[in-house]
Write an enzyme that holds these catalytic residues in place. Structure first.
Site, PDB file in Angstrom:
ATOM      1  N   GLY A  13       3.238  -1.496  -4.255  1.00 57.02           N
ATOM      2  CA  GLY A  13       3.653  -2.518  -5.229  1.00 57.02           C
ATOM      3  C   GLY A  13       4.452  -3.627  -4.561  1.00 57.02           C
ATOM      4  O   GLY A  13       5.195  -3.362  -3.621  1.00 57.02           O
ATOM      5  N   VAL A  26       9.599 -11.688  11.566  1.00 60.27           N
ATOM      6  CA  VAL A  26       8.884 -12.682  12.388  1.00 60.27           C
ATOM      7  C   VAL A  26       9.861 -13.463  13.264  1.00 60.27           C
ATOM      8  O   VAL A  26       9.656 -13.611  14.469  1.00 60.27           O
ATOM      9  CB  VAL A  26       8.061 -13.634  11.479  1.00 60.27           C
ATOM     10  N   ASP A 105       7.314   4.937  -0.549  1.00 57.76           N
ATOM     11  CA  ASP A 105       7.127   6.244   0.102  1.00 57.76           C
ATOM     12  C   ASP A 105       5.654   6.535   0.385  1.00 57.76           C
ATOM     13  O   ASP A 105       5.324   7.156   1.391  1.00 57.76           O
ATOM     14  CB  ASP A 105       7.749   7.358  -0.756  1.00 57.76           C
ATOM     15  N   GLY A 106       4.753   6.070  -0.495  1.00 60.20           N
ATOM     16  CA  GLY A 106       3.324   6.274  -0.259  1.00 60.20           C
ATOM     17  C   GLY A 106       2.901   5.574   1.026  1.00 60.20           C
ATOM     18  O   GLY A 106       2.227   6.166   1.893  1.00 60.20           O
ATOM     19  N   ASP A 132      13.199   4.390  -5.338  1.00 63.69           N
ATOM     20  CA  ASP A 132      12.890   5.826  -5.480  1.00 63.69           C
ATOM     21  C   ASP A 132      12.441   6.463  -4.175  1.00 63.69           C
ATOM     22  O   ASP A 132      11.628   7.377  -4.187  1.00 63.69           O
ATOM     23  CB  ASP A 132      11.798   6.012  -6.549  1.00 63.69           C
ATOM     24  N   GLY A 173       9.585   1.285 -13.644  1.00 67.55           N
ATOM     25  CA  GLY A 173      10.148   2.245 -12.712  1.00 67.55           C
ATOM     26  C   GLY A 173       9.330   3.518 -12.601  1.00 67.55           C
ATOM     27  O   GLY A 173       9.745   4.464 -11.952  1.00 67.55           O
TER      28      GLY A 173
HETATM   29  P1  ADP Z   1       4.153   2.765  -2.449  1.00 65.27           P
HETATM   30  O1  ADP Z   1       4.073   2.548  -0.983  1.00 65.27           O
HETATM   31  O2  ADP Z   1       4.803   1.637  -3.156  1.00 65.27           O
HETATM   32  O3  ADP Z   1       4.731   4.131  -2.793  1.00 65.27           O
HETATM   33  P2  ADP Z   1       1.477   3.798  -3.046  1.00 65.27           P
HETATM   34  O4  ADP Z   1       1.951   5.179  -3.340  1.00 65.27           O
HETATM   35  O5  ADP Z   1       0.442   3.210  -3.956  1.00 65.27           O
HETATM   36  O6  ADP Z   1       2.669   2.733  -3.027  1.00 65.27           O
HETATM   37  O7  ADP Z   1       0.915   3.791  -1.552  1.00 65.27           O
HETATM   38  C1  ADP Z   1       0.413   2.624  -0.968  1.00 65.27           C
HETATM   39  C2  ADP Z   1      -0.721   2.966  -0.035  1.00 65.27           C
HETATM   40  O8  ADP Z   1      -0.246   3.829   1.011  1.00 65.27           O
HETATM   41  C3  ADP Z   1      -1.869   3.745  -0.673  1.00 65.27           C
HETATM   42  O9  ADP Z   1      -2.786   2.910  -1.328  1.00 65.27           O
HETATM   43  C4  ADP Z   1      -2.496   4.408   0.536  1.00 65.27           C
HETATM   44  O10 ADP Z   1      -3.299   3.491   1.247  1.00 65.27           O
HETATM   45  C5  ADP Z   1      -1.277   4.720   1.405  1.00 65.27           C
HETATM   46  N1  ADP Z   1      -0.848   6.101   1.160  1.00 65.27           N
HETATM   47  C6  ADP Z   1      -0.173   6.582   0.100  1.00 65.27           C
HETATM   48  N2  ADP Z   1       0.014   7.925   0.205  1.00 65.27           N
HETATM   49  C7  ADP Z   1      -0.583   8.297   1.360  1.00 65.27           C
HETATM   50  C8  ADP Z   1      -0.757   9.551   2.032  1.00 65.27           C
HETATM   51  N3  ADP Z   1      -0.271  10.697   1.533  1.00 65.27           N
HETATM   52  N4  ADP Z   1      -1.433   9.542   3.203  1.00 65.27           N
HETATM   53  C9  ADP Z   1      -1.939   8.409   3.716  1.00 65.27           C
HETATM   54  N5  ADP Z   1      -1.812   7.188   3.147  1.00 65.27           N
HETATM   55  C10 ADP Z   1      -1.139   7.129   1.984  1.00 65.27           C
END
Ligand code: ADP
Length: 324
Positions: A13, A26, A105-106, A132, A173
Protein backbone atom coordinates in the site's frame (compact mmCIF):
# COMPACT_ATOMS: atom_id res chain seq x y z
CA UNK A 1 31.61 -4.99 -0.30
CA UNK A 2 31.63 -1.42 -1.61
CA UNK A 3 28.35 -0.81 -3.36
CA UNK A 4 28.29 1.25 -6.55
CA UNK A 5 24.75 0.69 -7.83
CA UNK A 6 21.49 0.00 -5.97
CA UNK A 7 17.82 -0.50 -6.84
CA UNK A 8 14.95 1.21 -5.01
CA UNK A 9 11.26 0.32 -5.04
CA UNK A 10 8.00 0.84 -3.15
CA UNK A 11 5.74 -2.16 -2.52
CA UNK A 12 2.31 -2.86 -1.00
CA UNK A 13 0.00 0.00 0.00
CA UNK A 14 1.17 3.56 -0.65
CA UNK A 15 1.73 5.89 2.29
CA UNK A 16 2.38 9.62 2.63
CA UNK A 17 6.09 10.17 3.30
CA UNK A 18 7.29 7.45 0.90
CA UNK A 19 8.51 10.24 -1.39
CA UNK A 20 10.55 11.77 1.45
CA UNK A 21 12.24 8.39 1.92
CA UNK A 22 12.87 8.05 -1.83
CA UNK A 23 14.43 11.53 -1.89
CA UNK A 24 16.64 10.75 1.11
CA UNK A 25 17.82 7.42 -0.35
CA UNK A 26 18.63 8.94 -3.74
CA UNK A 27 20.37 12.05 -2.46
CA UNK A 28 22.38 10.21 0.22
CA UNK A 29 23.41 7.51 -2.26
CA UNK A 30 24.53 10.02 -4.89
CA UNK A 31 26.45 11.99 -2.24
CA UNK A 32 28.34 8.76 -1.53
CA UNK A 33 29.02 8.00 -5.20
CA UNK A 34 26.37 5.27 -5.44
CA UNK A 35 24.15 5.09 -8.53
CA UNK A 36 20.40 4.54 -7.93
CA UNK A 37 17.97 2.84 -10.29
CA UNK A 38 14.33 3.48 -9.43
CA UNK A 39 12.13 0.44 -10.01
CA UNK A 40 8.54 1.41 -10.83
CA UNK A 41 5.45 -0.44 -9.52
CA UNK A 42 7.13 -2.62 -6.90
CA UNK A 43 8.05 -6.25 -7.37
CA UNK A 44 5.69 -6.52 -10.36
CA UNK A 45 7.60 -3.71 -12.11
CA UNK A 46 10.91 -5.34 -11.17
CA UNK A 47 9.85 -8.54 -12.93
CA UNK A 48 8.88 -6.48 -15.99
CA UNK A 49 12.15 -4.52 -15.93
CA UNK A 50 10.50 -1.12 -15.32
CA UNK A 51 13.66 0.84 -14.49
CA UNK A 52 14.28 4.60 -14.21
CA UNK A 53 17.74 5.96 -13.52
CA UNK A 54 17.49 8.45 -10.63
CA UNK A 55 19.47 11.66 -10.38
CA UNK A 56 19.44 14.58 -7.96
CA UNK A 57 16.63 16.32 -9.79
CA UNK A 58 14.44 13.20 -10.20
CA UNK A 59 13.60 13.66 -6.53
CA UNK A 60 13.23 17.46 -6.60
CA UNK A 61 9.93 18.96 -5.47
CA UNK A 62 8.55 15.66 -4.10
CA UNK A 63 9.12 16.02 -0.35
CA UNK A 64 5.63 17.50 0.12
CA UNK A 65 3.78 15.09 -2.16
CA UNK A 66 1.72 12.11 -0.93
CA UNK A 67 1.78 8.72 -2.64
CA UNK A 68 4.97 7.56 -4.30
CA UNK A 69 6.58 8.83 -7.51
CA UNK A 70 7.88 5.29 -8.12
CA UNK A 71 4.33 3.95 -7.78
CA UNK A 72 3.65 0.66 -6.04
CA UNK A 73 1.87 -2.64 -6.56
CA UNK A 74 1.07 -6.05 -5.19
CA UNK A 75 2.70 -8.94 -7.02
CA UNK A 76 1.34 -12.47 -6.48
CA UNK A 77 4.19 -13.83 -8.68
CA UNK A 78 6.80 -12.63 -6.21
CA UNK A 79 5.45 -15.09 -3.63
CA UNK A 80 6.98 -17.87 -5.77
CA UNK A 81 10.71 -18.72 -5.58
CA UNK A 82 11.20 -19.01 -9.37
CA UNK A 83 9.98 -15.42 -9.88
CA UNK A 84 12.29 -14.17 -7.13
CA UNK A 85 15.17 -15.94 -8.88
CA UNK A 86 14.24 -14.18 -12.13
CA UNK A 87 14.05 -10.85 -10.26
CA UNK A 88 17.59 -11.29 -8.93
CA UNK A 89 18.86 -12.21 -12.40
CA UNK A 90 17.18 -9.10 -13.86
CA UNK A 91 18.80 -6.87 -11.22
CA UNK A 92 22.22 -8.43 -11.68
CA UNK A 93 21.96 -7.98 -15.45
CA UNK A 94 21.39 -4.26 -14.82
CA UNK A 95 24.44 -4.11 -12.53
CA UNK A 96 22.24 -3.59 -9.43
CA UNK A 97 24.07 -4.92 -6.36
CA UNK A 98 21.50 -4.31 -3.59
CA UNK A 99 17.81 -3.50 -3.22
CA UNK A 100 16.07 -1.02 -0.93
CA UNK A 101 12.37 -1.72 -0.37
CA UNK A 102 9.92 0.81 1.06
CA UNK A 103 6.82 -1.10 2.18
CA UNK A 104 5.11 -3.18 4.84
CA UNK A 105 5.69 -6.58 6.45
CA UNK A 106 4.51 -8.41 3.32
CA UNK A 107 7.09 -6.59 1.21
CA UNK A 108 9.77 -7.38 3.80
CA UNK A 109 8.80 -11.06 3.65
CA UNK A 110 9.53 -10.99 -0.07
CA UNK A 111 12.83 -9.19 0.56
CA UNK A 112 13.83 -11.64 3.29
CA UNK A 113 13.30 -14.53 0.87
CA UNK A 114 15.44 -12.77 -1.74
CA UNK A 115 18.23 -12.62 0.83
CA UNK A 116 17.73 -16.18 2.13
CA UNK A 117 17.56 -17.73 -1.33
CA UNK A 118 20.16 -15.66 -3.20
CA UNK A 119 22.18 -13.71 -0.59
CA UNK A 120 21.21 -10.60 -2.54
CA UNK A 121 21.58 -7.64 -0.13
CA UNK A 122 18.28 -6.04 0.92
CA UNK A 123 17.33 -3.18 3.22
CA UNK A 124 13.76 -2.29 4.24
CA UNK A 125 12.21 1.07 5.09
CA UNK A 126 8.81 0.72 6.82
CA UNK A 127 6.09 2.57 4.92
CA UNK A 128 2.43 1.86 5.71
CA UNK A 129 -0.32 3.99 7.23
CA UNK A 130 -1.34 1.00 9.40
CA UNK A 131 1.67 1.13 11.77
CA UNK A 132 1.50 -2.65 12.07
CA UNK A 133 5.03 -3.95 11.53
CA UNK A 134 6.86 -5.87 14.25
CA UNK A 135 10.24 -4.54 15.37
CA UNK A 136 9.39 -0.86 14.92
CA UNK A 137 7.08 1.39 16.89
CA UNK A 138 6.48 3.61 13.88
CA UNK A 139 5.91 3.31 10.15
CA UNK A 140 6.05 6.14 7.63
CA UNK A 141 2.57 7.47 6.77
CA UNK A 142 0.83 6.75 10.09
CA UNK A 143 0.97 10.30 11.40
CA UNK A 144 -0.42 11.79 8.19
CA UNK A 145 -3.25 9.24 8.06
CA UNK A 146 -4.14 9.99 11.68
CA UNK A 147 -4.11 13.77 11.03
CA UNK A 148 -6.37 13.34 8.00
CA UNK A 149 -8.82 11.18 9.93
CA UNK A 150 -8.87 13.63 12.86
CA UNK A 151 -9.69 16.51 10.55
CA UNK A 152 -12.53 14.50 9.00
CA UNK A 153 -13.94 13.45 12.39
CA UNK A 154 -13.83 17.07 13.62
CA UNK A 155 -16.00 18.05 10.65
CA UNK A 156 -18.38 15.16 11.30
CA UNK A 157 -18.57 16.21 14.96
CA UNK A 158 -19.79 19.66 13.85
CA UNK A 159 -22.75 18.19 12.02
CA UNK A 160 -23.31 15.49 14.64
CA UNK A 161 -23.60 18.21 17.27
CA UNK A 162 -25.85 20.45 15.18
CA UNK A 163 -28.32 17.64 14.59
CA UNK A 164 -27.81 15.84 17.92
CA UNK A 165 -26.74 12.67 16.18
CA UNK A 166 -24.61 9.61 16.75
CA UNK A 167 -22.03 8.80 14.08
CA UNK A 168 -20.14 5.60 13.46
CA UNK A 169 -16.93 6.75 11.77
CA UNK A 170 -14.98 3.92 10.17
CA UNK A 171 -11.24 4.44 9.85
CA UNK A 172 -8.65 2.47 7.90
CA UNK A 173 -6.04 0.08 9.18
CA UNK A 174 -7.26 -3.38 8.19
CA UNK A 175 -6.52 -5.58 11.21
CA UNK A 176 -4.46 -2.88 12.89
CA UNK A 177 -5.99 -0.90 15.76
CA UNK A 178 -3.41 1.87 15.65
CA UNK A 179 -5.27 4.52 13.62
CA UNK A 180 -8.57 3.91 15.42
CA UNK A 181 -7.05 4.19 18.89
CA UNK A 182 -5.14 7.40 18.24
CA UNK A 183 -7.96 9.05 16.31
CA UNK A 184 -10.45 8.01 19.00
CA UNK A 185 -8.47 9.65 21.79
CA UNK A 186 -7.71 12.77 19.74
CA UNK A 187 -11.33 13.37 18.69
CA UNK A 188 -12.95 12.71 22.06
CA UNK A 189 -14.76 9.64 20.73
CA UNK A 190 -17.29 8.02 23.03
CA UNK A 191 -16.26 4.50 21.96
CA UNK A 192 -13.52 2.88 19.90
CA UNK A 193 -14.36 -0.47 18.34
CA UNK A 194 -11.27 -2.53 17.58
CA UNK A 195 -10.96 -4.93 14.63
CA UNK A 196 -10.89 -8.22 16.52
CA UNK A 197 -13.27 -7.32 19.28
CA UNK A 198 -16.79 -8.67 19.46
CA UNK A 199 -19.03 -5.60 19.27
CA UNK A 200 -20.93 -5.03 22.50
CA UNK A 201 -24.02 -3.24 21.18
CA UNK A 202 -25.61 -3.05 24.63
CA UNK A 203 -22.57 -1.15 25.92
CA UNK A 204 -22.65 1.28 23.00
CA UNK A 205 -26.34 1.92 23.66
CA UNK A 206 -25.82 2.34 27.42
CA UNK A 207 -22.88 4.71 26.95
CA UNK A 208 -24.86 6.88 24.58
CA UNK A 209 -27.93 6.91 26.84
CA UNK A 210 -25.75 7.98 29.77
CA UNK A 211 -24.44 10.86 27.67
CA UNK A 212 -27.92 11.87 26.57
CA UNK A 213 -29.10 11.84 30.21
CA UNK A 214 -26.51 14.45 31.07
CA UNK A 215 -27.42 16.61 28.07
CA UNK A 216 -24.87 15.42 25.54
CA UNK A 217 -25.81 16.44 22.01
CA UNK A 218 -23.69 14.11 19.90
CA UNK A 219 -21.66 10.93 20.00
CA UNK A 220 -18.81 9.71 17.85
CA UNK A 221 -17.91 6.03 17.73
CA UNK A 222 -14.68 5.20 15.94
CA UNK A 223 -14.82 1.84 14.17
CA UNK A 224 -11.59 0.16 13.01
CA UNK A 225 -12.38 -1.27 9.58
CA UNK A 226 -11.06 -4.84 10.13
CA UNK A 227 -10.38 -7.19 7.22
CA UNK A 228 -13.35 -5.97 5.16
CA UNK A 229 -14.35 -2.30 5.06
CA UNK A 230 -18.01 -1.53 5.76
CA UNK A 231 -18.58 -3.32 9.10
CA UNK A 232 -20.10 -0.09 10.45
CA UNK A 233 -23.26 -0.78 8.45
CA UNK A 234 -23.78 -4.06 10.32
CA UNK A 235 -23.37 -2.27 13.64
CA UNK A 236 -25.78 0.46 12.48
CA UNK A 237 -28.41 -2.15 11.62
CA UNK A 238 -28.17 -3.91 14.98
CA UNK A 239 -28.40 -0.60 16.85
CA UNK A 240 -31.49 0.32 14.84
CA UNK A 241 -33.23 -3.06 14.97
CA UNK A 242 -32.49 -3.99 18.58
CA UNK A 243 -32.18 -0.62 20.33
CA UNK A 244 -34.21 1.69 18.05
CA UNK A 245 -31.16 3.86 17.89
CA UNK A 246 -30.49 5.94 14.82
CA UNK A 247 -26.76 6.11 14.09
CA UNK A 248 -25.22 7.54 10.91
CA UNK A 249 -22.30 5.94 9.15
CA UNK A 250 -19.28 7.72 7.65
CA UNK A 251 -16.57 5.56 6.09
CA UNK A 252 -13.44 7.64 5.59
CA UNK A 253 -11.84 5.17 3.16
CA UNK A 254 -9.04 6.15 0.86
CA UNK A 255 -8.96 9.84 1.72
CA UNK A 256 -6.81 8.69 4.67
CA UNK A 257 -4.08 7.38 2.37
CA UNK A 258 -3.23 10.44 0.36
CA UNK A 259 -2.20 13.97 1.12
CA UNK A 260 0.90 15.92 1.97
CA UNK A 261 2.98 14.20 4.70
CA UNK A 262 3.14 15.75 8.17
CA UNK A 263 6.39 17.05 9.68
CA UNK A 264 6.86 13.81 11.65
CA UNK A 265 6.47 11.64 8.55
CA UNK A 266 8.85 13.83 6.54
CA UNK A 267 11.42 13.93 9.32
CA UNK A 268 11.40 10.21 10.11
CA UNK A 269 11.33 9.21 6.42
CA UNK A 270 14.28 11.52 5.68
CA UNK A 271 16.30 9.99 8.49
CA UNK A 272 15.38 6.44 7.52
CA UNK A 273 16.28 6.95 3.85
CA UNK A 274 19.63 8.36 4.86
CA UNK A 275 20.29 5.56 7.37
CA UNK A 276 19.41 2.87 4.81
CA UNK A 277 22.35 3.93 2.62
CA UNK A 278 24.73 4.13 5.57
CA UNK A 279 23.65 0.64 6.71
CA UNK A 280 24.42 -0.71 3.25
CA UNK A 281 27.82 0.99 3.20
CA UNK A 282 28.57 -0.58 6.58
CA UNK A 283 27.57 -3.97 5.12
CA UNK A 284 24.66 -4.29 7.53
CA UNK A 285 21.96 -6.33 5.83
CA UNK A 286 19.32 -7.66 5.73
CA UNK A 287 18.01 -4.93 8.06
CA UNK A 288 15.06 -2.57 8.36
CA UNK A 289 15.32 1.05 9.44
CA UNK A 290 13.13 1.35 12.55
CA UNK A 291 11.91 3.98 14.98
CA UNK A 292 11.95 2.95 18.63
CA UNK A 293 12.03 4.98 21.85
CA UNK A 294 12.09 8.22 19.88
CA UNK A 295 15.09 7.33 17.70
CA UNK A 296 15.72 6.00 14.21
CA UNK A 297 17.90 2.87 14.15
CA UNK A 298 18.30 -0.56 12.55
CA UNK A 299 16.70 -3.91 13.30
CA UNK A 300 17.35 -7.30 11.70
CA UNK A 301 14.84 -7.84 8.92
CA UNK A 302 13.80 -11.19 10.43
CA UNK A 303 12.36 -9.21 13.38
CA UNK A 304 10.22 -7.06 11.05
CA UNK A 305 8.45 -9.60 8.86
CA UNK A 306 5.36 -10.20 10.97
CA UNK A 307 2.41 -7.98 11.73
CA UNK A 308 2.31 -6.40 15.12
CA UNK A 309 -0.81 -4.72 16.37
CA UNK A 310 0.76 -2.10 18.62
CA UNK A 311 -2.49 -2.53 20.38
CA UNK A 312 -2.43 0.07 23.10
CA UNK A 313 -5.86 -0.91 24.37
CA UNK A 314 -5.36 1.42 27.33
CA UNK A 315 -6.12 4.21 24.83
CA UNK A 316 -9.57 2.70 24.36
CA UNK A 317 -10.21 3.04 28.10
CA UNK A 318 -8.71 6.54 28.05
CA UNK A 319 -11.08 7.66 25.29
CA UNK A 320 -14.07 6.28 27.18
CA UNK A 321 -13.02 7.82 30.51
CA UNK A 322 -12.46 11.24 28.98
CA UNK A 323 -15.72 11.26 27.05
CA UNK A 324 -18.15 10.37 29.86
P1 ADP B 1 2.66 -4.69 2.62
O1 ADP B 1 4.08 -4.73 2.19
O2 ADP B 1 2.15 -3.30 2.72
O3 ADP B 1 2.41 -5.53 3.86
P2 ADP B 1 1.47 -6.80 0.98
O4 ADP B 1 1.24 -7.72 2.13
O5 ADP B 1 0.37 -6.68 -0.03
O6 ADP B 1 1.78 -5.30 1.45
O7 ADP B 1 2.81 -7.27 0.25
C1 ADP B 1 3.30 -6.59 -0.87
C2 ADP B 1 3.96 -7.57 -1.81
O8 ADP B 1 5.06 -8.22 -1.16
C3 ADP B 1 3.06 -8.71 -2.28
O9 ADP B 1 2.25 -8.35 -3.37
C4 ADP B 1 4.09 -9.75 -2.68
O10 ADP B 1 4.64 -9.45 -3.95
C5 ADP B 1 5.19 -9.54 -1.64
N1 ADP B 1 5.00 -10.49 -0.54
C6 ADP B 1 4.10 -10.43 0.46
N2 ADP B 1 4.20 -11.51 1.27
C7 ADP B 1 5.19 -12.28 0.76
C8 ADP B 1 5.77 -13.54 1.13
N3 ADP B 1 5.35 -14.22 2.21
N4 ADP B 1 6.76 -14.02 0.36
C9 ADP B 1 7.19 -13.36 -0.73
N5 ADP B 1 6.70 -12.17 -1.15
C10 ADP B 1 5.71 -11.63 -0.41
Amino acid sequence: MAFTHIGLLCSGGDAPGMNCAIRAVVRTAISQGIKVTGIRRGYAGLLRGEFSPMNLSSVGNIIQRGGTILQTSRSPEFMKPNFRKTAVEIMKAQGIEALIIIGGDGSFNGAMSVWNEHQFPVIGIPGTIDNDISGTEYTIGFDTAVETAIEAVDRIRDTAHSHARTFLVEVMGRNSSAIALKVGVCTGAENILLPHEKVNHQKIFDDIQRGVARGKESSIIIVAEGPVAGRSYEIQHVLRDMYHMDAHVAILGHIQRGGSPTADDRFIASQMGNLAIHALMDNKFPVVTVFNAGKVGLNDMKNCITKSDHNFTEYQKLAETLSI
